[in-house]
Design a protein around this motif. Structure first.
Motif, PDB file in Angstrom:
ATOM      1  N   HIS A 194      27.769  57.079  25.591  1.00  0.00           N
ATOM      2  CA  HIS A 194      26.906  56.920  24.418  1.00  0.00           C
ATOM      3  C   HIS A 194      26.801  55.479  23.946  1.00  0.00           C
ATOM      4  N   GLU A 195      27.787  54.624  24.268  1.00  0.00           N
ATOM      5  CA  GLU A 195      27.662  53.232  23.875  1.00  0.00           C
ATOM      6  C   GLU A 195      26.607  52.515  24.734  1.00  0.00           C
ATOM      7  N   ILE A 220      23.883  42.952  16.742  1.00  0.00           N
ATOM      8  CA  ILE A 220      23.929  44.387  16.442  1.00  0.00           C
ATOM      9  C   ILE A 220      23.982  45.197  17.728  1.00  0.00           C
ATOM     10  N   VAL A 221      23.108  44.876  18.683  1.00  0.00           N
ATOM     11  CA  VAL A 221      23.075  45.602  19.952  1.00  0.00           C
ATOM     12  C   VAL A 221      24.399  45.431  20.693  1.00  0.00           C
ATOM     13  N   GLN A 226      29.817  47.704  22.271  1.00  0.00           N
ATOM     14  CA  GLN A 226      31.257  47.417  22.317  1.00  0.00           C
ATOM     15  C   GLN A 226      32.097  48.323  21.422  1.00  0.00           C
ATOM     16  N   HIS A 227      31.480  49.195  20.657  1.00  0.00           N
ATOM     17  CA  HIS A 227      32.214  49.883  19.588  1.00  0.00           C
ATOM     18  C   HIS A 227      33.159  50.967  20.070  1.00  0.00           C
ATOM     19  N   ASP A 233      37.757  40.467  24.220  1.00  0.00           N
ATOM     20  CA  ASP A 233      36.604  39.584  24.345  1.00  0.00           C
ATOM     21  C   ASP A 233      35.349  40.131  23.656  1.00  0.00           C
ATOM     22  N   ALA A 234      35.504  41.218  22.899  1.00  0.00           N
ATOM     23  CA  ALA A 234      34.369  41.764  22.165  1.00  0.00           C
ATOM     24  C   ALA A 234      33.972  40.810  21.038  1.00  0.00           C
ATOM     25  N   SER A 235      32.745  40.939  20.573  1.00  0.00           N
ATOM     26  CA  SER A 235      32.265  40.102  19.477  1.00  0.00           C
ATOM     27  C   SER A 235      32.956  40.497  18.174  1.00  0.00           C
ATOM     28  N   PRO A 236      32.994  39.600  17.194  1.00  0.00           N
ATOM     29  CA  PRO A 236      33.593  39.964  15.901  1.00  0.00           C
ATOM     30  C   PRO A 236      32.956  41.213  15.280  1.00  0.00           C
TER      31      PRO A 236
END
Length: 273
Positions: A194-195, A220-221, A226-227, A233-236
């Motif tokens: 789903h991500e 946002i995308v 990444q959620h 290394d994921a974005s903040p």
């Protein structure tokens, strides 16, 4: 000043001009006269000048000037107030209803709506995916992914932003939260993660939405993609969305907890935020 016949419980509210935001509020007991004239009014602590206790209609501004200065005051009898002398409140039902209406407008008025975020909520693709998710989860005993979950994630994430002084606009945080689970429809129907599906759906929706910069849309995308799993290394914003998504789940109160596939160390055993 004439001797009062009774006293009533009063609330004095100062609201910011234009927004209706409450900037100062106090309560207290004040005498009420039976005469038509307030005969000089009464003093309420924290306010300069006399207050007219007969001005119980919220449309009528008080005669006092708040010591804090700035906004507009109103004096009203509290609907549950009973005087120490046993007299019931003189506020009518219509007054109470009108007061509640005005307060609701001040809290939930159009100036409080985030247009870009609301445009996401009303987008046909968002509506379609939410309906498909709802149908797929009708008999689901575990955590679901309706609008209540999306808003829980949005609010928790924004609380973290404020606490940590992170450089994200509220609209950006809410947009990422609203979009993060839309891919669940594709996961239920076709088995796609789903991500991955969510990042694609989010991209298509954001193409039609004004109010976000190209950089914000990219962030946002990426956060949606990444959620699901934490990565160094994921974005903040991706890390923030991951955290808020997991913390939002009340595992401690879930009747299906023993059958859930979440690892025990991943579950929330108490309220965190």
């Amino acid at each position: 000043m004439a001797k009062p016949d009774k006293t009533e419980r009063f609330k004095v509210t100062e609201r910011e001009a234009g927004t209706g935001r409450v900037v100062h509020e106090m309560q207290g007991d004040a005498p009420v006269l039976s005469a038509a004239s307030p005969s000089g009014g009464v003093k309420l602590e924290g306010f300069e000048g006399p207050v007219n206790p007969l001005a119980v209609d919220p449309h009528i501004p008080a005669t006092s000037v708040p010591a804090t200065g700035g906004g507009v005051s109103a004096v009203e009898v509290l609907p549950t107030g009973v005087s120490p002398l046993g007299a019931a409140s003189t506020k009518t039902a219509s007054m109470i209803a009108r007061e509640q209406e005005l307060e609701l407008r001040g809290i939930c008025g159009n100036d409080q709506v985030m247009p870009a975020v609301d445009a996401i909520r009303r987008h046909p693709d968002f509506v379609d995916h939410m309906k498909r998710i709802h149908r797929a989860e009708l008999s689901r005993e575990f955590c679901c992914h309706g609008i209540d979950h999306l808003l829980d994630v949005a609010r928790i994430a924004y609380i973290r932003v404020l606490e940590r002084k992170m450089p994200f606009r509220k609209e950006t945080v809410y947009a990422a939260a609203l979009l993060h689970d839309l891919g669940k429809a594709e996961q239920y129907e076709h088995g796609e993660p789903h991500e991955v599906a969510g990042a694609r759906v989010a991209t298509n929706i954001l193409m039609d939405i004004d109010g976000f910069s190209a950089l914000e849309k990219t962030a946002i995308v990426a956060a949606v993609a990444q959620h699901r799993c934490f990565a160094d290394d994921a974005s903040p914003l991706g890390k923030l969305l991951y955290e808020a998504d997991k913390v939002s789940r009340p595992c401690y109160a879930c009747v299906a907890r023993e059958r859930c596939d979440w690892l025990p160390e991943k579950m929330n055993v108490g309220i965190k935020i």
